[in-house]
Design an enzyme around this catalytic site. Structure first.
Site, PDB file in Angstrom:
ATOM      1  N   GLY A 158       0.888  -0.989  -0.042  1.00 53.04           N
ATOM      2  CA  GLY A 158      -0.162  -0.020  -0.100  1.00 53.04           C
ATOM      3  C   GLY A 158       0.928   1.345  -0.035  1.00 53.04           C
ATOM      4  CG  HIS A 202       9.704  16.704   2.764  1.00 49.88           C
ATOM      5  ND1 HIS A 202       9.303  15.349   2.401  1.00 49.88           N
ATOM      6  CD2 HIS A 202      10.592  17.276   1.642  1.00 49.88           C
ATOM      7  CE1 HIS A 202      10.406  14.956   1.387  1.00 49.88           C
ATOM      8  NE2 HIS A 202      10.866  16.041   1.108  1.00 49.88           N
ATOM      9  CG  ASP A 245      12.000  15.313   5.358  1.00 53.19           C
ATOM     10  OD1 ASP A 245      12.023  13.743   5.339  1.00 53.19           O
ATOM     11  OD2 ASP A 245      12.352  15.799   4.740  1.00 53.19           O
ATOM     12  CG  HIS A 298     -33.111 -36.058   5.279  1.00 52.05           C
ATOM     13  ND1 HIS A 298     -31.912 -36.182   5.100  1.00 52.05           N
ATOM     14  CD2 HIS A 298     -33.314 -36.256   6.677  1.00 52.05           C
ATOM     15  CE1 HIS A 298     -31.188 -36.577   5.964  1.00 52.05           C
ATOM     16  NE2 HIS A 298     -32.098 -36.720   7.009  1.00 52.05           N
ATOM     17  CB  SER A 315     -42.803 -12.182 -14.702  1.00 50.36           C
ATOM     18  OG  SER A 315     -42.422 -12.558 -15.829  1.00 50.36           O
ATOM     19  CE  LYS A 324     -43.214 -16.589 -11.868  1.00 47.03           C
ATOM     20  NZ  LYS A 324     -42.074 -16.666 -10.994  1.00 47.03           N
ATOM     21  CD  GLU A 326     -34.975 -14.669  -6.987  1.00 45.89           C
ATOM     22  OE1 GLU A 326     -34.927 -13.626  -7.691  1.00 45.89           O
ATOM     23  OE2 GLU A 326     -36.014 -15.586  -7.221  1.00 45.89           O
TER      24      GLU A 326
END
Length: 522
Positions: free
Chosen positions: A160, A190, A193, A248, A378, A384, A391
């Site tokens: 950096g 400076h 410095d 499941h 949609s 819809k 999402e």
């Protein structure tokens, strides 16, 4: 009245950095008051010229879609659905070019330079006039007035150094200008410095990384907490709604909708604990290590004093890192904090996915939850409604996972006394924090707050569930209970009808044993 799009503030308020205590106020009183005074002046003008809403309406036109009317900026070609998207998906930073060094780093570096000047003055290494000029110039950077002067890319030297010198040069030349001198003359200030006194890029950039990372996490945490609280409110509201459990992706024994949501709350509670633990390590600063961690060319008290001054300026509990060799050569604290962000993203991915699956439908899905109708779903199918907030959230989570991979690789690349992947690590870390902060806010405001339980559907599934047969196992045994479930499933009957047909239990005993609400606790 149609809503008017207004972007939320993309950057933290700079005033927090500018309240530096009595010493800095004495040095740059006119600059310290600049930000708030300008804000007050703007507010006065707004009040004189009329309300902000009326001004926005004067610069907008009304458009409509299937959700209703909405105001769109008068000078934009886009329409109603685009305007809605800007409201519902206000996620990420649209103010900074993608590959430019993040402004959070520039601001942190300016705070560091201001702190270093004040400490060097107190240690007798910098005179009052030079200190005043550096502080004044640094305050302008902190206030965001000089961002156009920081065009450097993330893709530079891994330490950096170029960005450290960019900050040194800007502060130097602005200080020279304030003093009435000639820019580029390096007199009276400076860049090396004076502005970089007692410092090296090797300790300043890692210090700025921790400062920016800690601030980003502090800003992010309230958004996570508010999402947690919104989910908790739903958990309490729905604690008596008994529903089918699922393991499941198949039917399982009952629980309440409130219990299901309490799991999400617990996930975020534990995420917040991990985030706060990792945040504490970010408060350790490398400043004072200079080139390789030895502190060469810095006063023996500089490291401790500089960390305390930074803590005073930022109002965050920064402290000197106990081992500067580790602080320069590795960034394990950033890797660990990114791991906590990744874990949060994993939790949010599960929560957002559960909600969109439970809300799938409305007529051919699970349909136990009803999503808020935020925008048309949609461009071809009228009426819809899609799980757009889930999402967006899950896409954010995927990006955070990717950012964490880059951070992990970067953190592993310390060679001897210096890590040289600093810019890419902090770039991705800050990106993750910002995305998670915004996504949690949008998900709460536009999904969780308006979420509803579809109780008729929930009751229908529960009544038809086969897995409530589990309650019969202690009475008739596993094998007979399984036979009842299979017969009911294959013949399309209820569990009770199958149980009575097989003669394994009487009607009254069945009714007393198979009570779904009683199955939601030990």
């Amino acid at each position: 009245m149609p809503p008017v799009y207004e972007r939320r503030a993309a950057q933290p308020r700079p005033e927090a950095y500018i309240s530096s205590g009595a010493e800095a106020c004495d040095l740059s009183r006119e600059v310290l008051g600049g930000g708030p005074a300008e804000a007050r002046h703007a507010m006065a003008n707004m009040q004189t010229n009329g309300s902000a809403l009326r001004q926005a309406q004067d610069r907008s036109r009304s458009e409509s879609d299937s959700m209703g009317k909405i105001d769109v900026p008068a000078d934009k070609y886009y329409g109603a659905q685009s305007a809605r998207s800007l409201i519902h998906f206000d996620i990420g930073d649209d103010a900074t070019p993608r590959d430019v060094m993040p402004r959070e780093i520039i601001r942190a570096m300016a705070v560091l330079k201001k702190a270093a000047a004040l400490v060097n003055r107190d240690l007798g290494k910098l005179d009052d006039e030079k200190t005043k000029l550096i502080v004044q110039a640094a305050d302008e950077v902190i206030a965001g007035k000089l961002y156009d002067h920081f065009p450097l890319r993330v893709w530079q030297t891994g330490s950096g150094t170029q960005t450290n010198m960019n900050v040194n040069e800007v502060i130097s030349n602005r200080a020279i200008e304030l003093a009435g001198g000639e820019m580029g003359s390096k007199k009276p200030i400076h860049p090396n410095d004076h502005v970089n006194m007692s410092q090296s890029s090797n300790d300043t950039f890692p210090t700025a990384m921790h400062m920016a990372a800690a601030e980003a996490m502090v800003k992010m945490l309230p958004a996570v907490e508010k999402l947690r609280d919104a989910l908790d409110a739903k958990a309490k509201q729905w604690n008596s709604i008994v529903k089918v459990g699922r393991t499941h992706l198949q039917d399982a024994t009952p629980l309440t909708l409130g219990q299901e949501f309490s799991g999400y709350v617990s996930q975020l509670d534990r995420d917040l604990k991990r985030l706060r633990q990792s945040l504490d390590d970010l408060y350790d600063l490398a400043i004072g290590g200079t080139a390789v961690g030895t502190g060469l060319n810095a006063h023996p008290e500089f490291a401790e004093r500089a960390a305390r001054k930074i803590a005073e300026l930022t109002r965050l509990p920064f402290r000197s890192h106990p081992n500067k060799f580790a602080a320069l050569a590795s960034h394990d604290e950033v890797v660990a904090a990114s791991g906590a962000l990744k874990t949060l993203a994993a939790s949010l991915m599960k929560i957002a996915n559960d909600i969109r699956w439970l809300a799938s439908g409305p007529r051919a899905g699970i349909g136990e939850l009803i999503l808020p109708e935020n925008e048309p779903g949609s461009s071809i199918m009228p009426g819809k409604v899609n799980p757009t907030q889930s999402e967006a959230m899950t896409m954010v989570c995927v990006q955070v996972f990717g950012n964490d991979v880059a951070i992990g690789f970067g953190g592993a690349q310390g060679n001897f006394e210096l890590n040289v992947f600093n810019p890419v690590m902090i770039y991705n870390f800050l990106h993750s924090c910002r995305l998670l902060q915004d996504a949690c806010t949008m998900f709460r405001e536009h999904a969780v707050d308006g979420l509803q339980a579809n109780e008729p559907v929930i009751a229908k599934y529960l009544a038809e569930s086969l897995m409530t047969v589990t309650a019969l196992t202690p009475k008739i045994g596993y094998d007979k209970a399984a036979e009842i479930a299979k017969r009911a499933h294959h013949e399309g009957t209820t569990l009770k009808e199958a149980a009575l047909a097989l003669g394994y239990i009487g009607s009254d005993d069945f009714d007393a044993s198979v009570v779904p609400a009683n199955m939601t606790h030990p």
